[in-house]
Write a protein that holds these residues in place. Structure first.
Motif, mmCIF file in Angstrom:
data_model
loop_
_atom_site.group_PDB
_atom_site.id
_atom_site.type_symbol
_atom_site.label_atom_id
_atom_site.label_comp_id
_atom_site.label_asym_id
_atom_site.label_seq_id
_atom_site.Cartn_x
_atom_site.Cartn_y
_atom_site.Cartn_z
ATOM 1 N N LEU A 56 0.832 -1.204 0.000
ATOM 2 C CA LEU A 56 0.000 0.000 0.000
ATOM 3 C C LEU A 56 0.874 1.263 0.000
ATOM 4 N N HIS A 57 2.156 1.064 -0.282
ATOM 5 C CA HIS A 57 3.114 2.165 -0.449
ATOM 6 C C HIS A 57 3.322 2.952 0.842
ATOM 7 N N THR A 58 3.238 2.268 1.936
ATOM 8 C CA THR A 58 3.586 2.815 3.245
ATOM 9 C C THR A 58 4.556 1.818 3.862
ATOM 10 N N PRO A 59 5.824 2.189 4.019
ATOM 11 C CA PRO A 59 6.850 1.205 4.375
ATOM 12 C C PRO A 59 6.515 0.333 5.576
ATOM 13 N N TYR A 60 6.033 0.906 6.665
ATOM 14 C CA TYR A 60 5.756 0.078 7.846
ATOM 15 C C TYR A 60 4.673 -0.968 7.547
ATOM 16 N N VAL A 61 3.594 -0.518 6.969
ATOM 17 C CA VAL A 61 2.483 -1.434 6.671
ATOM 18 C C VAL A 61 2.897 -2.467 5.626
ATOM 19 N N HIS A 81 -15.993 -16.189 -9.975
ATOM 20 C CA HIS A 81 -17.032 -15.694 -9.054
ATOM 21 C C HIS A 81 -16.450 -15.263 -7.707
ATOM 22 N N LEU A 82 -15.139 -15.324 -7.552
ATOM 23 C CA LEU A 82 -14.498 -14.639 -6.420
ATOM 24 C C LEU A 82 -14.565 -13.160 -6.763
ATOM 25 N N THR A 83 -15.402 -12.435 -6.044
ATOM 26 C CA THR A 83 -15.834 -11.111 -6.475
ATOM 27 C C THR A 83 -15.067 -9.967 -5.832
ATOM 28 N N VAL A 84 -14.703 -10.122 -4.568
ATOM 29 C CA VAL A 84 -14.050 -9.015 -3.857
ATOM 30 C C VAL A 84 -13.223 -9.579 -2.708
ATOM 31 N N PHE A 85 -12.159 -8.864 -2.371
ATOM 32 C CA PHE A 85 -11.344 -9.187 -1.199
ATOM 33 C C PHE A 85 -11.585 -8.111 -0.138
ATOM 34 N N LEU A 86 -11.692 -8.543 1.096
ATOM 35 C CA LEU A 86 -11.880 -7.645 2.228
ATOM 36 C C LEU A 86 -10.734 -7.865 3.208
ATOM 37 N N ALA A 87 -10.169 -6.778 3.725
ATOM 38 C CA ALA A 87 -9.056 -6.889 4.664
ATOM 39 C C ALA A 87 -9.166 -5.809 5.728
ATOM 40 N N GLY A 88 -8.290 -5.889 6.681
ATOM 41 C CA GLY A 88 -8.150 -4.875 7.720
ATOM 42 C C GLY A 88 -6.678 -4.526 7.813
ATOM 43 N N HIS A 89 -6.182 -4.450 9.063
ATOM 44 C CA HIS A 89 -4.755 -4.377 9.344
ATOM 45 C C HIS A 89 -4.108 -3.046 8.988
ATOM 46 N N ALA A 90 -4.393 -2.505 7.820
ATOM 47 C CA ALA A 90 -3.699 -1.306 7.361
ATOM 48 C C ALA A 90 -4.476 -0.030 7.646
ATOM 49 N N HIS A 91 -5.723 -0.132 8.085
ATOM 50 C CA HIS A 91 -6.536 1.010 8.493
ATOM 51 C C HIS A 91 -6.717 2.035 7.381
ATOM 52 N N THR A 92 -6.836 1.573 6.158
ATOM 53 C CA THR A 92 -7.013 2.546 5.077
ATOM 54 C C THR A 92 -7.244 1.841 3.748
ATOM 55 N N ALA A 93 -7.660 2.551 2.800
ATOM 56 C CA ALA A 93 -7.488 2.276 1.379
ATOM 57 C C ALA A 93 -8.452 1.307 0.727
ATOM 58 N N THR A 95 -8.116 -0.645 -3.092
ATOM 59 C CA THR A 95 -7.240 -0.826 -4.236
ATOM 60 C C THR A 95 -7.720 -2.070 -4.973
ATOM 61 N N THR A 96 -6.854 -2.712 -5.702
ATOM 62 C CA THR A 96 -7.235 -3.945 -6.383
ATOM 63 C C THR A 96 -6.177 -5.006 -6.114
ATOM 64 N N PHE A 97 -6.620 -6.249 -6.238
ATOM 65 C CA PHE A 97 -5.719 -7.394 -6.161
ATOM 66 C C PHE A 97 -6.290 -8.474 -7.065
ATOM 67 N N ALA A 98 -5.461 -9.039 -7.905
ATOM 68 C CA ALA A 98 -5.859 -10.107 -8.822
ATOM 69 C C ALA A 98 -7.090 -9.709 -9.644
ATOM 70 N N GLY A 99 -7.162 -8.431 -10.000
ATOM 71 C CA GLY A 99 -8.239 -7.951 -10.849
ATOM 72 C C GLY A 99 -9.558 -7.748 -10.139
ATOM 73 N N ARG A 100 -9.540 -7.831 -8.810
ATOM 74 C CA ARG A 100 -10.765 -7.621 -8.036
ATOM 75 C C ARG A 100 -10.563 -6.428 -7.100
ATOM 76 N N PRO A 101 -11.686 -5.830 -6.663
ATOM 77 C CA PRO A 101 -11.556 -4.807 -5.631
ATOM 78 C C PRO A 101 -10.980 -5.409 -4.354
ATOM 79 N N LEU A 102 -10.115 -4.672 -3.703
ATOM 80 C CA LEU A 102 -9.585 -5.016 -2.382
ATOM 81 C C LEU A 102 -9.930 -3.849 -1.472
ATOM 82 N N LEU A 103 -10.854 -4.093 -0.540
ATOM 83 C CA LEU A 103 -11.295 -3.047 0.381
ATOM 84 C C LEU A 103 -10.614 -3.267 1.714
#
Ligand code: FE2
Length: 115
Positions: A56-61, A81-93, A95-103
């Motif tokens: 996510l272009h933040t060195p620590y994260v 049909h894998l439609t979207v990726f959901l994550a936490g950890h970084a408290h922001t952003a 973007t995309t991953f593997a051609g899907r939205p990454l929230l």
């Protein structure tokens, strides 16, 4: 795994005991492959885990993100049909991953501002 009306949410443990960075164990990748294979193609599957699998272009994260993501990207390529990726950890952003939205969920107390 949560199987709802017209939707599946696959919750994956990306934690590594004793470490800050994440990784999906081979057994988790195999389990997720099984969930996706068993889910009809017309049913969207949301895949959630704690650690985002991209920089996510933040060195620590970026140093504590999810690694080994090429296996997850390959899996996504086999299951449209894998439609979207959901994550936490970084408290922001978002973007995309593997051609899907990454929230990436913002933090409740703090939100990381990207440079
Ligand atoms: Fe975290």
């Amino acid at each position: 795994m949560l199987r709802g009306e017209g939707l599946v949410i696959a919750l994956c443990d990306s934690s590594v005991p004793g470490k800050d960075e994440g990784f999906l164990a081979d057994a988790t990748i195999e389990w997720l492959d099984g969930v996706l294979t068993a889910t009809p193609r017309e049913v969207p599957v949301l895949v959630a885990f704690h650690h985002p699998p991209v920089p996510l272009h933040t060195p620590y994260v970026d140093g504590i993100r999810q690694f080994g993501e090429e296996r997850l990207a390959a899996l996504a390529g086999r299951h449209p049909h894998l439609t979207v990726f959901l994550a936490g950890h970084a408290h922001t952003a978002a973007t995309t991953f593997a051609g899907r939205p990454l929230l990436v969920a913002p933090g409740v107390v703090s939100t990381l501002r990207l440079s």
